[in-house]
Design a protein around this motif. Structure first.
Motif, PDB file in Angstrom:
ATOM      1  N   GLY A  50     -34.530  19.135 -40.215  1.00 20.89           N
ATOM      2  CA  GLY A  50     -35.269  18.037 -39.581  1.00 20.89           C
ATOM      3  C   GLY A  50     -34.269  17.115 -38.958  1.00 20.89           C
ATOM      4  O   GLY A  50     -33.049  17.382 -38.791  1.00 20.89           O
ATOM      5  N   ALA A  51     -34.792  16.129 -38.554  1.00 21.29           N
ATOM      6  CA  ALA A  51     -34.112  14.913 -37.848  1.00 21.29           C
ATOM      7  C   ALA A  51     -32.989  14.231 -38.968  1.00 21.29           C
ATOM      8  O   ALA A  51     -33.454  14.341 -40.178  1.00 21.29           O
ATOM      9  CB  ALA A  51     -34.955  13.700 -37.434  1.00 21.29           C
ATOM     10  N   VAL A  52     -31.692  13.968 -38.439  1.00 20.58           N
ATOM     11  CA  VAL A  52     -30.963  13.210 -39.374  1.00 20.58           C
ATOM     12  C   VAL A  52     -31.000  11.566 -38.641  1.00 20.58           C
ATOM     13  O   VAL A  52     -30.416  11.675 -37.616  1.00 20.58           O
ATOM     14  CB  VAL A  52     -29.574  13.729 -39.441  1.00 20.58           C
ATOM     15  CG1 VAL A  52     -28.634  13.020 -40.119  1.00 20.58           C
ATOM     16  CG2 VAL A  52     -29.581  15.139 -39.985  1.00 20.58           C
ATOM     17  N   LYS A  53     -31.496  10.750 -39.488  1.00 24.51           N
ATOM     18  CA  LYS A  53     -31.461   9.515 -38.775  1.00 24.51           C
ATOM     19  C   LYS A  53     -30.369   8.330 -39.249  1.00 24.51           C
ATOM     20  O   LYS A  53     -30.177   8.351 -40.573  1.00 24.51           O
ATOM     21  CB  LYS A  53     -32.918   8.861 -39.102  1.00 24.51           C
ATOM     22  CG  LYS A  53     -33.894   9.577 -38.309  1.00 24.51           C
ATOM     23  CD  LYS A  53     -35.190   8.778 -38.530  1.00 24.51           C
ATOM     24  CE  LYS A  53     -36.447   9.731 -37.730  1.00 24.51           C
ATOM     25  NZ  LYS A  53     -37.783   8.782 -37.934  1.00 24.51           N
ATOM     26  N   GLY A  54     -29.968   7.689 -38.419  1.00 22.35           N
ATOM     27  CA  GLY A  54     -28.854   6.682 -38.932  1.00 22.35           C
ATOM     28  C   GLY A  54     -29.315   5.267 -38.708  1.00 22.35           C
ATOM     29  O   GLY A  54     -30.501   4.832 -38.526  1.00 22.35           O
ATOM     30  N   ILE A  55     -28.261   4.444 -38.239  1.00 19.35           N
ATOM     31  CA  ILE A  55     -28.340   2.991 -38.053  1.00 19.35           C
ATOM     32  C   ILE A  55     -29.369   2.893 -36.966  1.00 19.35           C
ATOM     33  O   ILE A  55     -29.537   3.744 -36.047  1.00 19.35           O
ATOM     34  CB  ILE A  55     -26.941   2.344 -37.714  1.00 19.35           C
ATOM     35  CG1 ILE A  55     -27.271   0.897 -37.625  1.00 19.35           C
ATOM     36  CG2 ILE A  55     -26.407   2.858 -36.599  1.00 19.35           C
ATOM     37  CD1 ILE A  55     -25.842   0.048 -37.764  1.00 19.35           C
ATOM     38  N   GLY A  56     -30.043   1.821 -37.153  1.00 19.43           N
ATOM     39  CA  GLY A  56     -31.371   1.565 -36.380  1.00 19.43           C
ATOM     40  C   GLY A  56     -32.390   2.645 -36.104  1.00 19.43           C
ATOM     41  O   GLY A  56     -33.171   2.365 -35.159  1.00 19.43           O
ATOM     42  N   GLY A  57     -32.345   3.508 -36.934  1.00 22.23           N
ATOM     43  CA  GLY A  57     -33.278   4.504 -36.840  1.00 22.23           C
ATOM     44  C   GLY A  57     -32.962   5.555 -35.803  1.00 22.23           C
ATOM     45  O   GLY A  57     -34.078   6.334 -35.356  1.00 22.23           O
ATOM     46  N   MET A  58     -31.996   5.671 -35.319  1.00 16.41           N
ATOM     47  CA  MET A  58     -31.345   6.660 -34.086  1.00 16.41           C
ATOM     48  C   MET A  58     -31.104   7.953 -34.692  1.00 16.41           C
ATOM     49  O   MET A  58     -30.650   7.736 -35.833  1.00 16.41           O
ATOM     50  CB  MET A  58     -30.261   5.941 -33.661  1.00 16.41           C
ATOM     51  CG  MET A  58     -30.606   4.525 -32.952  1.00 16.41           C
ATOM     52  SD  MET A  58     -31.841   4.548 -31.365  1.00 16.41           S
ATOM     53  CE  MET A  58     -30.905   4.994 -30.178  1.00 16.41           C
ATOM     54  N   CYS A  59     -31.445   9.045 -33.902  1.00 18.01           N
ATOM     55  CA  CYS A  59     -31.248  10.161 -34.454  1.00 18.01           C
ATOM     56  C   CYS A  59     -29.880  10.800 -34.146  1.00 18.01           C
ATOM     57  O   CYS A  59     -29.306  10.474 -32.896  1.00 18.01           O
ATOM     58  CB  CYS A  59     -32.378  11.126 -33.767  1.00 18.01           C
ATOM     59  SG  CYS A  59     -34.126  10.963 -34.974  1.00 18.01           S
ATOM     60  N   VAL A  60     -29.576  11.624 -34.831  1.00 13.77           N
ATOM     61  CA  VAL A  60     -28.253  12.450 -34.761  1.00 13.77           C
ATOM     62  C   VAL A  60     -28.539  13.717 -33.548  1.00 13.77           C
ATOM     63  O   VAL A  60     -29.483  14.279 -33.890  1.00 13.77           O
ATOM     64  CB  VAL A  60     -27.698  13.274 -35.956  1.00 13.77           C
ATOM     65  CG1 VAL A  60     -26.302  13.993 -35.167  1.00 13.77           C
ATOM     66  CG2 VAL A  60     -27.257  12.010 -37.061  1.00 13.77           C
ATOM     67  N   ASP A  61     -27.809  13.501 -32.473  1.00 11.19           N
ATOM     68  CA  ASP A  61     -28.408  14.184 -31.217  1.00 11.19           C
ATOM     69  C   ASP A  61     -27.133  15.076 -30.589  1.00 11.19           C
ATOM     70  O   ASP A  61     -26.063  14.486 -30.720  1.00 11.19           O
ATOM     71  CB  ASP A  61     -28.851  13.409 -30.316  1.00 11.19           C
ATOM     72  CG  ASP A  61     -29.141  13.885 -29.100  1.00 11.19           C
ATOM     73  OD1 ASP A  61     -30.554  14.206 -28.869  1.00 11.19           O
ATOM     74  OD2 ASP A  61     -28.723  14.138 -27.995  1.00 11.19           O
ATOM     75  N   CYS A  94     -35.035   9.018 -31.114  1.00 11.01           N
ATOM     76  CA  CYS A  94     -35.766  10.210 -31.701  1.00 11.01           C
ATOM     77  C   CYS A  94     -36.759  10.619 -30.918  1.00 11.01           C
ATOM     78  O   CYS A  94     -37.653  10.015 -30.460  1.00 11.01           O
ATOM     79  CB  CYS A  94     -36.170   9.755 -33.110  1.00 11.01           C
ATOM     80  SG  CYS A  94     -34.711   9.415 -34.240  1.00 11.01           S
ATOM     81  N   THR A  95     -36.646  11.954 -30.379  1.00 11.13           N
ATOM     82  CA  THR A  95     -37.741  12.411 -29.395  1.00 11.13           C
ATOM     83  C   THR A  95     -38.241  13.897 -30.126  1.00 11.13           C
ATOM     84  O   THR A  95     -39.163  14.363 -29.489  1.00 11.13           O
ATOM     85  CB  THR A  95     -37.057  13.026 -28.157  1.00 11.13           C
ATOM     86  OG1 THR A  95     -35.974  13.899 -28.207  1.00 11.13           O
ATOM     87  CG2 THR A  95     -36.582  11.562 -27.412  1.00 11.13           C
ATOM     88  N   GLY A  96     -37.683  14.331 -31.124  1.00  8.82           N
ATOM     89  CA  GLY A  96     -38.273  15.744 -31.791  1.00  8.82           C
ATOM     90  C   GLY A  96     -37.696  16.847 -31.068  1.00  8.82           C
ATOM     91  O   GLY A  96     -38.305  18.050 -31.358  1.00  8.82           O
ATOM     92  N   VAL A  97     -36.865  16.939 -30.383  1.00  9.24           N
ATOM     93  CA  VAL A  97     -36.352  17.892 -29.383  1.00  9.24           C
ATOM     94  C   VAL A  97     -35.641  18.660 -30.468  1.00  9.24           C
ATOM     95  O   VAL A  97     -35.012  18.283 -31.724  1.00  9.24           O
ATOM     96  CB  VAL A  97     -35.690  17.791 -28.278  1.00  9.24           C
ATOM     97  CG1 VAL A  97     -36.556  17.001 -27.177  1.00  9.24           C
ATOM     98  CG2 VAL A  97     -34.466  16.814 -28.406  1.00  9.24           C
ATOM     99  N   LYS A 109     -32.627  18.721 -34.209  1.00 10.16           N
ATOM    100  CA  LYS A 109     -33.271  19.279 -35.488  1.00 10.16           C
ATOM    101  C   LYS A 109     -31.970  19.973 -36.440  1.00 10.16           C
ATOM    102  O   LYS A 109     -31.447  20.917 -35.650  1.00 10.16           O
ATOM    103  CB  LYS A 109     -34.464  20.304 -35.191  1.00 10.16           C
ATOM    104  CG  LYS A 109     -35.698  19.801 -34.581  1.00 10.16           C
ATOM    105  CD  LYS A 109     -36.612  20.990 -34.464  1.00 10.16           C
ATOM    106  CE  LYS A 109     -38.038  20.158 -33.816  1.00 10.16           C
ATOM    107  NZ  LYS A 109     -38.873  21.278 -33.334  1.00 10.16           N
ATOM    108  N   TRP A 110     -31.819  19.527 -37.524  1.00 13.06           N
ATOM    109  CA  TRP A 110     -30.508  19.950 -38.069  1.00 13.06           C
ATOM    110  C   TRP A 110     -30.967  20.475 -39.250  1.00 13.06           C
ATOM    111  O   TRP A 110     -31.920  20.283 -40.017  1.00 13.06           O
ATOM    112  CB  TRP A 110     -29.636  18.754 -38.262  1.00 13.06           C
ATOM    113  CG  TRP A 110     -29.367  18.193 -37.135  1.00 13.06           C
ATOM    114  CD1 TRP A 110     -29.823  17.102 -36.372  1.00 13.06           C
ATOM    115  CD2 TRP A 110     -27.939  18.332 -36.259  1.00 13.06           C
ATOM    116  NE1 TRP A 110     -28.822  16.950 -35.139  1.00 13.06           N
ATOM    117  CE2 TRP A 110     -27.819  17.701 -35.311  1.00 13.06           C
ATOM    118  CE3 TRP A 110     -26.946  19.302 -36.487  1.00 13.06           C
ATOM    119  CZ2 TRP A 110     -27.004  17.620 -34.271  1.00 13.06           C
ATOM    120  CZ3 TRP A 110     -25.786  19.445 -35.722  1.00 13.06           C
ATOM    121  CH2 TRP A 110     -25.904  18.495 -34.671  1.00 13.06           C
TER     122      TRP A 110
END
Length: 425
Positions: free
Chosen positions: A302-313, A330-333, A337-338
């Motif tokens: 799934g998503a890996v979220k970091g500071i500010g709720g932002m996603c690893v992309d 975070c857009t779910g693309v 997805k990791w």
């Protein structure tokens, strides 16, 4: 069983696989407290293709390689495999369609002379391999004498061990003269070709597999392989079934989809075989069944979220080697997805999270790169929510502690700062 098949790799395909196969296991690991492991001890998707795209577009080159050639693949098959949208393309309705056609190109030469037919064969040797898990595809097979569709796997050590020592798992094969029957088989050293070990499944009520879609699957663990059709199990094979011969299903395999025409097993098309013929694939999905003992087996995708709720992309959703990794809304693309796995890799888009140049220096960027088994691609997710690179013994870090869209990610000495904390969504 596929008693009439001698071997399934082509010379051209074999050369391609020797030069490009990725040696990467895909059984998954997540470290952390027992509660986290229990949450993760479920079946998690590790790779898939839903074939969503415009009608007429090519299969995703970030997932599939199309083979080419007319060698007969050791079975006296009649088709020439082409990298052409005439033979493999999306239909715009969420399917991949492999089409076998009568050949009109007089320049194509097969083992027997001018080629009579063209078709397609796709593999994931360059982009995805996995040991163990659940492998399935939803497929509608073609119809007619001489048709031979298949969904199967070969060992990623094909280039070094050779066939059949590398192993082969046939998830589904159908020959046109048996419209209601599919076969599942394993081939290995001393039990290949006509000596392959397997069984068949017959649809009830005289139905034909070409009449609709069906789900073909195997569940593969270190000690057994189980085949099913539409969720109904029809055979299980273990080392005990090999009569003392070597069980070679202990390393990663890659996926193959193909539609052959003719050959020693199905025989040639006849006057009643209409062309073109199509093999239609709704999806291919691979998952890994989690475990809850020790540090092994559990999975997170799934998503890996970091500071500010932002996603690893993955920047630009590119699958090219050395593509930078960044923070992004975070857009779910798929680029967000990791999968964290038991081989220590962190994967997206069929490739691995990698420390550039295998450096251990603070501030070294991280990137997407073909999985190669090095420590630069080994990561551990801890109960403190650090994502630590094993090779450098440093943490995944947000450059400058920023939460801005597009902020590059890097490795840096672990400090416990907020911009080094990651949540698996």
């Amino acid at each position: 069983m596929a008693a009439h098949r001698a071997r399934r790799w082509s010379l051209g395909g074999f050369v391609l696989l020797v030069s490009t196969a990725v040696v990467a296991a895909f059984a998954f690991l997540t470290t952390g407290p027992s509660a986290d492991r229990a949450d993760a001890a479920t079946t998690a998707l590790t790779w898939s293709d839903e074939f969503n795209g415009p009608a007429g577009s090519a299969p995703d080159p970030g997932k599939w390689t199309l083979e080419s050639g007319g060698s007969g693949n050791g079975n006296h098959e009649l088709q020439y495999y082409r990298d052409s949208r005439d033979n493999a393309a999306l239909d715009g309705d969420g399917n991949l369609v492999i089409t076998a056609r009568k050949n009109t190109d007089t320049g194509l030469r097969c083992w027997y002379g001018p080629c009579q037919y063209t078709s397609a064969r796709l593999n994931t040797a360059r982009t995805f391999t996995q040991a163990y898990g659940h492998f399935e595809a939803r497929v509608k097979v073609p119809r007619g004498q001489g048709m031979w569709p298949a969904f199967w796997m070969l060992g990623d050590d094909l280039g070094t061990a050779g066939w059949p020592s590398s192993g082969e798992i046939d998830i589904m094969e159908n020959v046109g003269y048996e419209p209601g029957v599919v076969h599942g088989t394993v081939h290995g050293p001393g039990y290949s070709g006509g000596g392959g070990i397997g069984a068949s499944y017959t649809l009830p009520g005289g139905a034909a597999f070409a009449d609709g879609f069906h789900v073909f699957a195997v569940d593969w663990s270190p000690e057994k392989i189980t085949w099913s059709v539409d969720g109904a199990t029809y055979q299980t094979r273990t080392p005990a079934d090999l009569g003392g011969k070597k069980w070679v299903y202990d390393h990663p395999f890659f996926l193959i989809l193909n539609l052959a025409v003719g050959g020693d097993w199905p025989g040639s098309p006849n006057a009643g075989t209409a062309f073109p013929q199509t093999m239609t694939i709704d999806y291919v999905r691979v998952s890994a069944s989690g475990g809850s003992s020790g540090n092994g087996g559990a999975t997170r995708t799934g998503a890996v979220k970091g500071i500010g709720g932002m996603c690893v992309d993955v920047a630009g959703a590119s699958t090219a080697d050395r593509t930078p990794i960044q923070l992004h809304d975070c857009t779910g693309v798929d680029a967000q997805k990791w999968t964290l796995g038991g081989d220590g890799t962190v994967r997206a888009l069929g490739k691995c999270l990698d420390v550039r140049g295998a450096s251990t220096t603070d501030g070294t960027p991280v990137q997407l790169y073909t999985c190669n088994g090095t420590k630069a691609q080994q990561w551990a997710y801890t109960s403190a929510r650090d994502l630590t690179n094993i090779g450098a013994d440093k943490c995944l870090d947000t450059k400058g502690g920023s939460s801005a869209d597009g902020t590059p990610l890097q490795i840096r000495t672990c400090t416990g700062a907020a911009h080094q904390k990651w949540t698996l969504a």
